[in-house]
Design an enzyme around this catalytic site. Structure first.
Site, short mmCIF file in Angstrom:
data_model
loop_
_atom_site.label_atom_id
_atom_site.label_comp_id
_atom_site.label_asym_id
_atom_site.label_seq_id
_atom_site.Cartn_x
_atom_site.Cartn_y
_atom_site.Cartn_z
N TYR A 107 -4.11 3.79 -9.21
CA TYR A 107 -4.53 2.17 -9.34
C TYR A 107 -5.81 1.98 -9.55
O TYR A 107 -6.66 2.79 -8.89
CB TYR A 107 -3.90 1.54 -7.95
CG TYR A 107 -2.51 1.35 -7.85
CD1 TYR A 107 -1.77 0.15 -8.42
CD2 TYR A 107 -1.61 2.20 -7.09
CE1 TYR A 107 -0.48 0.07 -8.36
CE2 TYR A 107 -0.34 2.08 -6.98
CZ TYR A 107 0.48 1.03 -7.70
OH TYR A 107 1.67 0.84 -7.40
N TYR A 146 2.98 8.71 -7.53
CA TYR A 146 1.74 9.17 -6.77
C TYR A 146 1.95 9.49 -5.31
O TYR A 146 2.89 8.98 -4.73
CB TYR A 146 0.65 8.04 -6.74
CG TYR A 146 1.37 6.73 -6.16
CD1 TYR A 146 1.16 6.19 -4.85
CD2 TYR A 146 1.53 5.61 -7.15
CE1 TYR A 146 1.56 5.18 -4.42
CE2 TYR A 146 2.17 4.26 -6.76
CZ TYR A 146 2.14 4.14 -5.52
OH TYR A 146 2.42 2.82 -4.95
N ARG A 156 5.60 8.65 -4.25
CA ARG A 156 6.46 7.29 -4.66
C ARG A 156 7.00 7.61 -5.69
O ARG A 156 6.37 8.24 -6.81
CB ARG A 156 5.33 6.19 -4.74
CG ARG A 156 4.69 5.58 -3.61
CD ARG A 156 5.68 4.75 -2.72
NE ARG A 156 6.87 4.41 -2.98
CZ ARG A 156 7.19 2.99 -3.44
NH1 ARG A 156 6.21 1.96 -3.65
NH2 ARG A 156 8.42 2.88 -3.92
N HIS A 159 7.23 3.25 -10.68
CA HIS A 159 7.54 2.15 -10.34
C HIS A 159 6.66 0.97 -10.76
O HIS A 159 5.44 1.54 -11.08
CB HIS A 159 7.84 1.79 -8.74
CG HIS A 159 6.40 2.06 -7.83
ND1 HIS A 159 6.14 3.17 -7.75
CD2 HIS A 159 5.63 1.14 -7.48
CE1 HIS A 159 5.12 2.94 -6.80
NE2 HIS A 159 4.97 1.55 -6.74
N HIS A 161 5.49 -3.00 -9.81
CA HIS A 161 5.68 -4.09 -8.84
C HIS A 161 5.62 -5.51 -9.33
O HIS A 161 5.03 -5.67 -10.70
CB HIS A 161 4.24 -4.06 -7.91
CG HIS A 161 4.13 -3.05 -7.16
ND1 HIS A 161 4.43 -2.99 -5.83
CD2 HIS A 161 3.58 -1.84 -7.46
CE1 HIS A 161 4.06 -1.70 -5.18
NE2 HIS A 161 3.59 -1.03 -6.13
FE FE Z 1 3.05 1.17 -5.94
#
Ligand code: FE
Length: 241
Positions: A107, A146, A156, A159, A161
């Site tokens: 991110y 990640y 995870r 995905h 959000h």
């Molecule tokens: Fe996330």
């Protein structure tokens, strides 16, 4: 004036708030029982978003942060679908906001301290206001999985959000979209905190080869259903006509 109510939420569809396999849920979860309040006019009316707030590339994450038209790294994808309420009415004018990791699973955020690289041409944020038929679409990059600390280090699934405002504050939904076929979905404690299999499958986008194109784009379909307003429509004339 009688206020039409929003349908009660079905909490069997919602994640369990205290789910020990997902460690941070333990401290976050409220300790007292939830109280349901009747809808008031402020939950039913608004917000109303004007399409003018949306920029030309807001729904194209491959362009909205690129420098000198350089492409971000990774596989380009199309995410599309419709936003409807529980009565299958399409929701026009819903604001969709999305955020995601880049192709390496990173991110663009100061709290992301994983070792994966930042992509200088990818911010991972986009937005869109739905059309009269409730449709939306985003062009983006396939996000990478990640690692994060939970029961040791876990991963995870890929995905994106989503935050969705419907026609009213009471319809707001914040959720995550997953990708069909990702083996990490089954292992994810955040996914497994949802008690209903059907609710889990509603969060998994499906590969749609009919919308995939030769321009190096795979397409995924993700339809969204928001909480309905319990009212009878007695005329179908558009307002203002
Ligand atoms: Fe996330």
């Amino acid at each position: 004036m009688k206020i039409k109510s929003l349908l009660k939420r079905n909490f069997n569809h919602q994640p369990r708030l205290n789910y020990p396999d997902y460690k941070s849920s333990i401290l976050r979860a409220p300790v007292r029982k939830k109280i349901s309040l009747p809808s008031t006019i402020s939950e039913i009316c608004g917000p109303v978003f004007n399409c003018d707030i949306i920029g030309k590339y807001d729904n194209d994450l491959t362009l909205n942060f690129s420098k000198n038209k350089s492409s971000p790294l990774g596989h380009k994808i199309l995410i599309y679908g419709t936003v409807k309420d529980q009565f299958s009415n399409p929701i026009e004018g819903a604001l969709l906001e999305i955020w995601q990791a880049n192709a390496s699973g990173k991110y663009l955020h100061p709290n992301d301290n994983t070792l994966a690289p930042i992509d200088p041409n990818f911010a991972g944020c986009g937005r869109y206001i739905t059309k009269p038929n409730g449709s939306y679409e985003f062009t983006t990059i396939q996000p990478g999985p990640y690692p994060y600390p939970n029961r040791g280090i876990e991963w995870r699934p890929m995905h994106i959000h989503f935050s969705i405002f419907g026609r009213s504050f009471g319809q707001r939904l914040i959720t995550q979209m997953y990708f069909e076929g990702d083996p990490l979905i089954k292992l994810c404690p955040m996914v497994n905190s949802i008690p209903d299999e059907k609710a889990i499958s509603s969060l998994i986008s499906t590969l749609d080869t009919s919308r995939s194109s030769s321009k190096n784009i795979l397409a995924y379909k993700f339809d969204i259903i928001l909480r309905g307003i319990n009212q009878t429509y007695f005329e179908n004339k558009k307002e203002g006509l």
